[in-house]
Design a protein around this motif. Structure first.
Motif, PDB file in Angstrom:
ATOM      1  N   ARG A  97      29.685  53.099  42.668  1.00 34.77           N
ATOM      2  CA  ARG A  97      29.472  54.549  42.620  1.00 34.77           C
ATOM      3  C   ARG A  97      28.105  54.940  43.188  1.00 34.77           C
ATOM      4  O   ARG A  97      27.388  55.768  42.624  1.00 34.77           O
ATOM      5  N   THR A  98      27.749  54.336  44.320  1.00 37.15           N
ATOM      6  CA  THR A  98      26.516  54.724  45.008  1.00 37.15           C
ATOM      7  C   THR A  98      26.780  55.648  46.188  1.00 37.15           C
ATOM      8  O   THR A  98      25.867  56.312  46.672  1.00 37.15           O
ATOM      9  N   HIS A  99      28.024  55.663  46.696  1.00 32.96           N
ATOM     10  CA  HIS A  99      28.295  56.532  47.831  1.00 32.96           C
ATOM     11  C   HIS A  99      29.742  57.002  47.835  1.00 32.96           C
ATOM     12  O   HIS A  99      30.628  56.387  47.238  1.00 32.96           O
ATOM     13  N   VAL A 100      29.949  58.131  48.485  1.00 31.75           N
ATOM     14  CA  VAL A 100      31.285  58.673  48.727  1.00 31.75           C
ATOM     15  C   VAL A 100      31.593  58.467  50.206  1.00 31.75           C
ATOM     16  O   VAL A 100      30.699  58.488  51.051  1.00 31.75           O
ATOM     17  N   ILE A 101      32.854  58.214  50.499  1.00 29.54           N
ATOM     18  CA  ILE A 101      33.271  57.996  51.878  1.00 29.54           C
ATOM     19  C   ILE A 101      34.523  58.830  52.136  1.00 29.54           C
ATOM     20  O   ILE A 101      35.341  59.019  51.235  1.00 29.54           O
ATOM     21  N   TYR A 102      34.622  59.394  53.330  1.00 30.66           N
ATOM     22  CA  TYR A 102      35.849  60.085  53.694  1.00 30.66           C
ATOM     23  C   TYR A 102      36.400  59.490  54.987  1.00 30.66           C
ATOM     24  O   TYR A 102      35.659  59.004  55.845  1.00 30.66           O
ATOM     25  N   VAL A 103      37.723  59.510  55.096  1.00 23.29           N
ATOM     26  CA  VAL A 103      38.430  59.039  56.288  1.00 23.29           C
ATOM     27  C   VAL A 103      39.468  60.109  56.600  1.00 23.29           C
ATOM     28  O   VAL A 103      40.267  60.475  55.741  1.00 23.29           O
ATOM     29  N   ARG A 104      39.437  60.616  57.824  1.00 30.72           N
ATOM     30  CA  ARG A 104      40.373  61.671  58.197  1.00 30.72           C
ATOM     31  C   ARG A 104      40.824  61.437  59.630  1.00 30.72           C
ATOM     32  O   ARG A 104      40.002  61.120  60.498  1.00 30.72           O
ATOM     33  N   GLY A 105      42.128  61.556  59.897  1.00 29.78           N
ATOM     34  CA  GLY A 105      42.562  61.309  61.259  1.00 29.78           C
ATOM     35  C   GLY A 105      43.989  61.703  61.505  1.00 29.78           C
ATOM     36  O   GLY A 105      44.681  62.249  60.625  1.00 29.78           O
ATOM     37  N   GLN A 106      44.440  61.423  62.720  1.00 29.53           N
ATOM     38  CA  GLN A 106      45.813  61.719  63.110  1.00 29.53           C
ATOM     39  C   GLN A 106      46.270  60.716  64.161  1.00 29.53           C
ATOM     40  O   GLN A 106      45.472  60.201  64.937  1.00 29.53           O
ATOM     41  N   ILE A 107      47.570  60.429  64.152  1.00 35.34           N
ATOM     42  CA  ILE A 107      48.195  59.582  65.159  1.00 35.34           C
ATOM     43  C   ILE A 107      49.154  60.477  65.926  1.00 35.34           C
ATOM     44  O   ILE A 107      50.153  60.942  65.377  1.00 35.34           O
ATOM     45  N   ALA A 112      30.020  58.889  55.359  1.00 32.68           N
ATOM     46  CA  ALA A 112      29.590  58.420  54.041  1.00 32.68           C
ATOM     47  C   ALA A 112      28.212  58.967  53.723  1.00 32.68           C
ATOM     48  O   ALA A 112      27.385  59.168  54.621  1.00 32.68           O
ATOM     49  N   ALA A 113      27.967  59.205  52.445  1.00 35.38           N
ATOM     50  CA  ALA A 113      26.677  59.719  51.977  1.00 35.38           C
ATOM     51  C   ALA A 113      26.470  59.293  50.529  1.00 35.38           C
ATOM     52  O   ALA A 113      27.432  58.958  49.826  1.00 35.38           O
ATOM     53  N   PRO A 114      25.216  59.301  50.055  1.00 34.91           N
ATOM     54  CA  PRO A 114      24.962  58.980  48.650  1.00 34.91           C
ATOM     55  C   PRO A 114      25.676  59.957  47.724  1.00 34.91           C
ATOM     56  O   PRO A 114      25.906  61.115  48.078  1.00 34.91           O
ATOM     57  N   VAL A 115      26.023  59.485  46.541  1.00 38.17           N
ATOM     58  CA  VAL A 115      26.702  60.336  45.575  1.00 38.17           C
ATOM     59  C   VAL A 115      26.176  60.038  44.181  1.00 38.17           C
ATOM     60  O   VAL A 115      25.771  58.915  43.874  1.00 38.17           O
ATOM     61  N   ASN A 116      26.166  61.057  43.339  1.00 38.59           N
ATOM     62  CA  ASN A 116      25.766  60.875  41.952  1.00 38.59           C
ATOM     63  C   ASN A 116      26.843  60.096  41.202  1.00 38.59           C
ATOM     64  O   ASN A 116      28.030  60.347  41.371  1.00 38.59           O
ATOM     65  N   ALA A 117      26.428  59.148  40.390  1.00 41.31           N
ATOM     66  CA  ALA A 117      27.382  58.302  39.662  1.00 41.31           C
ATOM     67  C   ALA A 117      28.249  59.105  38.700  1.00 41.31           C
ATOM     68  O   ALA A 117      29.285  58.620  38.251  1.00 41.31           O
ATOM     69  N   SER A 118      27.847  60.332  38.375  1.00 38.67           N
ATOM     70  CA  SER A 118      28.608  61.138  37.423  1.00 38.67           C
ATOM     71  C   SER A 118      29.684  61.986  38.096  1.00 38.67           C
ATOM     72  O   SER A 118      30.326  62.803  37.443  1.00 38.67           O
TER      73      SER A 118
END
Length: 233
Positions: A201-211, A131-137
């Protein structure tokens, strides 16, 4: 095949309001984990917002909204602003932040049965959350471009079950891609990637994985991860 979860987090995670911040275009360069270079070596994060890296404000520590279910454990990152629940068998864990090539800092969690094997191929189950800060636009086009770059190796190595479908829960909205038969037809290995922005809209988050092992109950793991990831950036 995974399904978008319908369970809700117990309470709202309130994100701190930051001044306009950014994700820069360029490739992510995570720190080496266990002596191996994380896969993929270049994720090419798409531009989401302006052009100046923003530091992560650690003044609002994350607190898991509910206790993890049996067989799962809640993990926090080193900055204490990011959390996710993973199976207790995923004991190889790295919670250090990293800077991408633009200089943007990311809070980060990587957990797997074996991180070296997870980053090297399809034999180990695991997940990465950042996760990291992101611009609201930031726009939907920014997020889907981000998702595409984040999941390029999954697209290349798996059968695509769902590509950039809508993802939404009470606290995040964005896009998700779901994959199956990673590494070859009939492998049973399932993959997933999610990119989302929180409601404020203060941050973007990514989730990536495999089972990697179908006997691990992939649907249950996916639901527990998606119902627990949260950040207070």
């Amino acid at each position: 095949m995974f399904r978008t979860p319908t369970l809700l987090r117990a309470t709202l995670v309130v994100a701190v309001g930051l001044s306009a911040a950014t994700l820069l275009s360029g490739c992510i360069s995570p720190v080496a984990i266990g002596g191996a270079t994380p896969r993929p070596t270049s994720t090419g994060f798409a531009s989401v917002g302006g052009d100046t890296p923003a530091p992560i404000n650690t003044g609002n520590p994350v607190a898991p909204t509910s206790a993890p279910t049996d067989g799962y454990v809640s993990i926090q990152d080193d900055l204490k602003v990011l959390a996710v629940a993973v199976p207790v068998t995923w004991t190889d864990i790295n919670t250090a932040p990293f800077d991408d090539k633009s200089g943007q800092q990311w809070a980060s969690i990587a957990a797997a049965t074996n991180l070296d094997d997870y980053f090297a191929g399809w034999t180990a189950s695991g997940v990465e959350v950042g996760a990291a800060p992101v611009n609201a636009s930031s726009t939907d086009a920014d997020l889907t471009a981000f998702l595409t770059s984040l999941s390029d190796y999954l697209t290349a190595g798996c059968t695509v079950d769902k590509a950039a479908g809508a993802y939404t829960d009470p606290y995040y909205s964005g896009f998700e891609s779901i994959f199956e038969d990673c590494g070859g037809s009939g492998s049973g290995v399932e993959g997933f990637a999610i990119v989302a922005v929180n409601t404020d809209r203060t941050h973007v988050i990514y989730v990536r994985g495999q089972i990697a092992d179908p006997s691990e109950n992939p649907g249950d793991i996916f639901s527990n991860i998606t119902n627990s990831f949260q950040a207070t950036i």
